[in-house]
Design an enzyme around this catalytic site. Structure first.
Site, mmCIF file in Angstrom:
data_model
loop_
_atom_site.group_PDB
_atom_site.id
_atom_site.type_symbol
_atom_site.label_atom_id
_atom_site.label_comp_id
_atom_site.label_asym_id
_atom_site.label_seq_id
_atom_site.Cartn_x
_atom_site.Cartn_y
_atom_site.Cartn_z
ATOM 1 N N LYS A 90 44.966 48.512 43.991
ATOM 2 C CA LYS A 90 45.011 49.014 44.273
ATOM 3 C C LYS A 90 45.308 50.271 43.203
ATOM 4 O O LYS A 90 45.453 51.547 43.527
ATOM 5 C CB LYS A 90 46.016 48.543 44.977
ATOM 6 C CG LYS A 90 46.734 47.851 46.070
ATOM 7 C CD LYS A 90 47.673 47.378 46.770
ATOM 8 C CE LYS A 90 48.727 46.539 45.791
ATOM 9 N NZ LYS A 90 48.341 45.154 45.384
ATOM 10 N N ARG B 161 55.776 47.510 52.632
ATOM 11 C CA ARG B 161 54.457 46.024 52.243
ATOM 12 C C ARG B 161 55.414 44.797 53.428
ATOM 13 O O ARG B 161 54.773 43.667 53.868
ATOM 14 C CB ARG B 161 55.380 45.377 51.349
ATOM 15 C CG ARG B 161 54.238 45.349 50.159
ATOM 16 C CD ARG B 161 55.145 44.988 48.467
ATOM 17 N NE ARG B 161 54.441 43.842 48.227
ATOM 18 C CZ ARG B 161 53.807 44.166 46.691
ATOM 19 N NH1 ARG B 161 53.740 46.005 46.002
ATOM 20 N NH2 ARG B 161 53.369 43.819 45.909
ATOM 21 N N ARG C 79 44.401 39.677 33.854
ATOM 22 C CA ARG C 79 44.192 41.301 33.998
ATOM 23 C C ARG C 79 45.051 41.627 32.267
ATOM 24 O O ARG C 79 46.191 40.809 32.113
ATOM 25 C CB ARG C 79 45.419 41.572 35.314
ATOM 26 C CG ARG C 79 45.702 43.453 35.121
ATOM 27 C CD ARG C 79 46.744 43.411 35.947
ATOM 28 N NE ARG C 79 47.728 42.377 36.583
ATOM 29 C CZ ARG C 79 48.009 42.585 38.245
ATOM 30 N NH1 ARG C 79 47.832 44.135 38.825
ATOM 31 N NH2 ARG C 79 49.108 41.625 38.382
ATOM 32 N N ARG D 96 51.296 40.701 32.165
ATOM 33 C CA ARG D 96 52.734 40.166 33.473
ATOM 34 C C ARG D 96 53.730 39.021 33.949
ATOM 35 O O ARG D 96 52.316 38.411 33.886
ATOM 36 C CB ARG D 96 52.712 40.707 35.176
ATOM 37 C CG ARG D 96 52.840 42.553 34.765
ATOM 38 C CD ARG D 96 52.032 43.749 35.975
ATOM 39 N NE ARG D 96 52.668 42.388 36.957
ATOM 40 C CZ ARG D 96 52.053 43.676 38.847
ATOM 41 N NH1 ARG D 96 51.507 44.175 38.896
ATOM 42 N NH2 ARG D 96 52.616 42.707 39.866
ATOM 43 N N ARG E 72 52.508 35.047 45.640
ATOM 44 C CA ARG E 72 52.651 36.162 45.932
ATOM 45 C C ARG E 72 51.665 36.499 47.286
ATOM 46 O O ARG E 72 51.547 37.015 48.273
ATOM 47 C CB ARG E 72 52.153 36.967 44.880
ATOM 48 C CG ARG E 72 53.505 37.208 43.985
ATOM 49 C CD ARG E 72 52.874 37.060 42.488
ATOM 50 N NE ARG E 72 52.251 38.964 42.670
ATOM 51 C CZ ARG E 72 51.455 39.515 41.682
ATOM 52 N NH1 ARG E 72 50.760 38.692 40.125
ATOM 53 N NH2 ARG E 72 51.046 40.417 41.362
HETATM 54 P P1 AP5 Z 1 45.006 46.061 40.190
HETATM 55 O O1 AP5 Z 1 44.610 47.057 40.082
HETATM 56 O O2 AP5 Z 1 46.046 45.740 39.063
HETATM 57 O O3 AP5 Z 1 45.566 45.277 41.042
HETATM 58 P P2 AP5 Z 1 47.187 45.569 42.309
HETATM 59 O O4 AP5 Z 1 46.365 45.623 43.420
HETATM 60 O O5 AP5 Z 1 47.423 47.039 41.936
HETATM 61 O O6 AP5 Z 1 47.094 43.918 41.320
HETATM 62 P P3 AP5 Z 1 48.856 43.973 41.762
HETATM 63 O O7 AP5 Z 1 49.515 42.448 40.887
HETATM 64 O O8 AP5 Z 1 49.587 45.083 40.634
HETATM 65 O O9 AP5 Z 1 49.758 44.588 43.017
HETATM 66 P P4 AP5 Z 1 50.844 43.458 43.289
HETATM 67 O O10 AP5 Z 1 50.809 43.938 44.744
HETATM 68 O O11 AP5 Z 1 51.191 42.069 43.525
HETATM 69 O O12 AP5 Z 1 51.883 43.696 42.877
HETATM 70 P P5 AP5 Z 1 53.115 45.156 42.068
HETATM 71 O O13 AP5 Z 1 52.867 45.129 41.496
HETATM 72 O O14 AP5 Z 1 53.304 45.696 43.059
HETATM 73 O O15 AP5 Z 1 43.731 44.857 39.801
HETATM 74 C C1 AP5 Z 1 43.716 43.622 38.856
HETATM 75 C C2 AP5 Z 1 42.902 42.573 38.074
HETATM 76 O O16 AP5 Z 1 41.204 43.095 38.905
HETATM 77 C C3 AP5 Z 1 42.928 44.102 36.309
HETATM 78 O O17 AP5 Z 1 43.005 43.278 35.504
HETATM 79 C C4 AP5 Z 1 41.501 45.225 37.310
HETATM 80 O O18 AP5 Z 1 40.770 45.121 36.136
HETATM 81 C C5 AP5 Z 1 40.645 43.974 37.739
HETATM 82 N N1 AP5 Z 1 39.790 44.373 38.703
HETATM 83 C C6 AP5 Z 1 40.002 45.664 39.994
HETATM 84 N N2 AP5 Z 1 39.682 45.781 40.923
HETATM 85 C C7 AP5 Z 1 38.472 45.117 40.178
HETATM 86 C C8 AP5 Z 1 37.201 45.384 40.811
HETATM 87 N N3 AP5 Z 1 36.775 45.841 41.271
HETATM 88 N N4 AP5 Z 1 36.461 44.287 40.351
HETATM 89 C C9 AP5 Z 1 36.457 43.394 39.026
HETATM 90 N N5 AP5 Z 1 37.859 43.304 38.606
HETATM 91 C C10 AP5 Z 1 38.833 44.113 39.076
HETATM 92 O O19 AP5 Z 1 54.301 44.413 42.768
HETATM 93 C C11 AP5 Z 1 54.815 43.363 42.387
HETATM 94 C C12 AP5 Z 1 56.472 42.906 42.524
HETATM 95 O O20 AP5 Z 1 57.018 43.777 43.186
HETATM 96 C C13 AP5 Z 1 56.120 42.548 43.454
HETATM 97 O O21 AP5 Z 1 55.755 40.675 43.325
HETATM 98 C C14 AP5 Z 1 57.892 42.338 44.940
HETATM 99 O O22 AP5 Z 1 58.639 41.513 44.223
HETATM 100 C C15 AP5 Z 1 57.799 44.026 43.985
HETATM 101 N N6 AP5 Z 1 57.343 45.205 44.827
HETATM 102 C C16 AP5 Z 1 56.776 46.139 44.662
HETATM 103 N N7 AP5 Z 1 56.174 46.797 46.006
HETATM 104 C C17 AP5 Z 1 57.307 46.172 46.862
HETATM 105 C C18 AP5 Z 1 57.759 46.704 47.624
HETATM 106 N N8 AP5 Z 1 56.962 47.845 48.625
HETATM 107 N N9 AP5 Z 1 58.634 46.112 48.823
HETATM 108 C C19 AP5 Z 1 59.292 45.056 48.176
HETATM 109 N N10 AP5 Z 1 59.086 44.111 46.769
HETATM 110 C C20 AP5 Z 1 58.308 45.151 45.982
HETATM 111 MG MG MG Z 2 48.939 46.772 40.753
#
Ligand code: AP5
Ligand code: MG
Ligand code: ZN
Length: 215
Positions: free
Chosen positions: A13, A88, A127, A160, A171
């Site tokens: 994402k 979410r 990552r 992270r 997660r």
């Molecule tokens: P990356 O693009 O970083 O993946 P991502 O989908 O952004 O994954 P996140 O871990 O950020 O998602 P998340 O939803 O768990 O975390 P968030 O920060 O939103 O890619 C991942 C890796 O893969 C990278 O190394 C990249 O280089 C590699 N990659 C990407 N595409 C690739 C491909 N095609 N091929 C190979 N490699 C690839 O949330 C964190 C926390 O915040 C949650 O757990 C929760 O506690 C809280 N939170 C956030 N939003 C909310 C909400 N709306 N409601 C409640 N709690 C929330």
């Molecule tokens: Mg992300």
């Protein structure tokens, strides 16, 4: 263009949003990034959010709904936005619907990135993120030119706190219980675009752009 990027942790994402920001000139709204800033600053919201995030659980709906509403009202969202990691839960999706309605806006598309569980774990454990500009890397799939340093700004790369295998599993479970119902939610509303997120980063990007062109 008013977009949502939906997908499990590690689906890409953040990676895909960053490229879409450049292409369409609309801001990325990542609730995860905003919450991590609040945690770092030690604001009251950050203090409240930290324990949920460390446990791999979702932060309460009212907290995130509030920060997204405030963010959507900013001037730079007038031509569109990319929501990354929000909504979410169905409660968040319903709240977003209400907020957009009040603002006289609507969603154009919800892009669902589909990636297998083993690949998600591999992506998250490898990552690394720039401390300064936030660009994401992967040790194997998207490595920096100089180990431990950001190509874009030279900043130091870090891992992270929630990218430890045990928290990753939590997660992923939270995603399948609380967030994956949104796939049907948006399919029923005719907004869902499913994208094979298993392919290379650049291929996924061009698939998204092609799908948006014909949607
Ligand atoms: P990356 O693009 O970083 O993946 P991502 O989908 O952004 O994954 P996140 O871990 O950020 O998602 P998340 O939803 O768990 O975390 P968030 O920060 O939103 O890619 C991942 C890796 O893969 C990278 O190394 C990249 O280089 C590699 N990659 C990407 N595409 C690739 C491909 N095609 N091929 C190979 N490699 C690839 O949330 C964190 C926390 O915040 C949650 O757990 C929760 O506690 C809280 N939170 C956030 N939003 C909310 C909400 N709306 N409601 C409640 N709690 C929330
Ligand atoms: Mg992300
Ligand atoms: Zn950087």
């Amino acid at each position: 263009m008013n977009l949502i990027l939906l997908g499990p942790p590690g689906a890409g994402k953040g990676t895909q949003s960053a490229a879409l920001v450049e292409r369409y000139g609309i801001p990325q709204i990542s609730t995860g990034d905003m919450l991590r800033v609040a945690v770092k600053e030690g604001s009251p919201m950050g203090v409240k959010a930290k324990s949920f995030m460390d446990a791999g659980a979702l932060v309460p709906d009212d907290v995130v709904v509030g920060i997204v509403r405030e963010r959507l009202e900013k001037e730079d969202c007038r031509n569109g936005f990319i929501l990354d990691g929000f909504p979410r839960t169905v409660t968040q999706a319903d709240a977003l619907h209400g907020t957009l309605k009040e603002m006289g806006k609507d969603l154009d598309a919800v892009i669902s990135l589909e990636v297998e569980v083993d690949a998600l774990v591999e992506r998250l454990t490898g990552r690394r993120i720039c401390k300064v500009c936030g660009r994401g890397y992967h040790l194997a799939f998207d490595p920096p030119s100089v180990e431990g340093r950001c190509d874009q700004c030279g900043g130091e790369l870090y891992q992270r706190d929630d990218d430890r295998e045990e928290t990753i599993r939590k997660r992923l479970a939270v995603y399948s219980e609380q967030t994956s119902p949104l796939i049907d939610y948006y399919r029923q509303r005719g907004l869902l675009i499913s994208i094979d997120g298993m392919r290379d980063i650049a291929v996924v990007q061009s698939d998204i752009v092609a799908a948006l062109r014909t949607s």
